[in-house]
Design an enzyme around this catalytic site. Structure first.
Site, PDB file in Angstrom:
ATOM      1  N   TYR A 114       0.836  -1.416   0.012  1.00 62.25           N
ATOM      2  CA  TYR A 114       0.088   0.087  -0.088  1.00 62.25           C
ATOM      3  C   TYR A 114       1.082   1.327   0.116  1.00 62.25           C
ATOM      4  O   TYR A 114       0.575   2.194  -0.666  1.00 62.25           O
ATOM      5  CB  TYR A 114      -0.980  -0.056   1.187  1.00 62.25           C
ATOM      6  CG  TYR A 114      -2.077  -1.168   1.018  1.00 62.25           C
ATOM      7  CD1 TYR A 114      -3.095  -0.950   0.327  1.00 62.25           C
ATOM      8  CD2 TYR A 114      -1.752  -2.400   1.843  1.00 62.25           C
ATOM      9  CE1 TYR A 114      -4.035  -1.899   0.322  1.00 62.25           C
ATOM     10  CE2 TYR A 114      -2.719  -3.283   1.729  1.00 62.25           C
ATOM     11  CZ  TYR A 114      -3.678  -3.202   1.088  1.00 62.25           C
ATOM     12  OH  TYR A 114      -4.676  -4.264   0.646  1.00 62.25           O
ATOM     13  N   ASN A 137     -12.682  -0.582  -4.941  1.00 62.69           N
ATOM     14  CA  ASN A 137     -12.685  -0.658  -6.680  1.00 62.69           C
ATOM     15  C   ASN A 137     -13.627  -1.801  -7.068  1.00 62.69           C
ATOM     16  O   ASN A 137     -13.740  -2.901  -6.740  1.00 62.69           O
ATOM     17  CB  ASN A 137     -11.049  -1.521  -6.706  1.00 62.69           C
ATOM     18  CG  ASN A 137     -11.053  -2.042  -8.371  1.00 62.69           C
ATOM     19  OD1 ASN A 137     -11.507  -1.558  -9.104  1.00 62.69           O
ATOM     20  ND2 ASN A 137      -9.960  -3.064  -8.371  1.00 62.69           N
ATOM     21  N   CYS A 145      -6.421  -5.176  -7.776  1.00 65.01           N
ATOM     22  CA  CYS A 145      -6.125  -4.841  -6.298  1.00 65.01           C
ATOM     23  C   CYS A 145      -5.729  -5.953  -5.805  1.00 65.01           C
ATOM     24  O   CYS A 145      -5.315  -5.905  -4.642  1.00 65.01           O
ATOM     25  CB  CYS A 145      -7.536  -4.422  -6.045  1.00 65.01           C
ATOM     26  SG  CYS A 145      -9.085  -5.370  -6.287  1.00 65.01           S
ATOM     27  N   HIS A 146      -5.741  -7.299  -6.418  1.00 67.05           N
ATOM     28  CA  HIS A 146      -5.235  -8.407  -5.889  1.00 67.05           C
ATOM     29  C   HIS A 146      -3.489  -8.484  -5.767  1.00 67.05           C
ATOM     30  O   HIS A 146      -3.024  -9.182  -4.891  1.00 67.05           O
ATOM     31  CB  HIS A 146      -5.793  -9.641  -6.457  1.00 67.05           C
ATOM     32  CG  HIS A 146      -5.478  -9.648  -7.930  1.00 67.05           C
ATOM     33  ND1 HIS A 146      -6.261  -9.217  -8.933  1.00 67.05           N
ATOM     34  CD2 HIS A 146      -4.360 -10.623  -8.526  1.00 67.05           C
ATOM     35  CE1 HIS A 146      -5.548  -9.454 -10.170  1.00 67.05           C
ATOM     36  NE2 HIS A 146      -4.460 -10.042  -9.919  1.00 67.05           N
TER      37      HIS A 146
END
Length: 180
Positions: A114, A137, A145-146
């Site tokens: 992040y 998302n 996003c994974h």
């Protein structure tokens, strides 16, 4: 046909696509732009995120655009670049759009923390906000996003479940064999 209570009227198509993990639900506009993608067992989340961005929309079941269907099939067959050309909607806040654009810049087979993602958008102190945008998302897998993990390398939360996140990262070659 499912009518959503919203302000403006737009037509979207809800489609079902196969994947080795579970069926996917996709919401697309008439021009083929992808507005939402999630696992079928997370349909409530898909609808909730879609409604946030599309007040007044009407959702009708129908086939997915051929290009989307082909890209998803190719991705799960091993073509990691297949989803790169899928057109996605420019929805969300300015900050969310920046985060989601940065997610699409993470190559398959790689991960970012992040903090790294926050730095990539020029806001290195915004790790928590990046995490919130990542969690909001609406276009999973295509807006990957994974590929975001904890600073320690931990597979932090994923809306589709951490097991699916691990599967996707293994599929892309981003997880060490010990985590397989």
């Amino acid at each position: 046909m499912t009518a959503l209570p919203m302000k403006r009227h737009a037509m979207f198509t809800l489609s079902r696509l196969s994947s080795p993990l579970a069926d996917l639900l996709a919401i697309t506009a008439a021009d083929g732009t992808l507005h939402a993608l999630d696992f079928a067992d997370y349909a409530e989340r898909l609808h909730r995120l879609f409604v946030r961005h599309h007040r007044g929309a009407t959702l009708t079941e129908g086939p997915a655009p051929a290009a989307l269907s082909a890209a998803v099939t190719a991705y799960f067959a091993g073509d990691m670049a297949a989803l790169d050309a899928v057109p996605v909607a420019g929805i969300g806040s300015t900050f969310q759009r920046r985060v989601w654009a940065a997610l699409r810049q993470i190559p398959a087979g790689e991960t970012r923390s992040y903090g790294q993602l926050a730095a990539a958008i020029g806001q290195p102190s915004a790790s928590r906000a990046v995490g919130l945008a990542n969690g909001a998302n609406p276009i999973g897998i295509v807006v990957p996003c994974h590929r975001v993990i904890g600073t320690s390398g931990a597979l932090t939360g994923y809306a589709g479940g951490v097991e699916r996140k691990a599967w996707l990262l293994r599929h892309e070659g981003a997880l060490a064999p010990l985590l397989a």
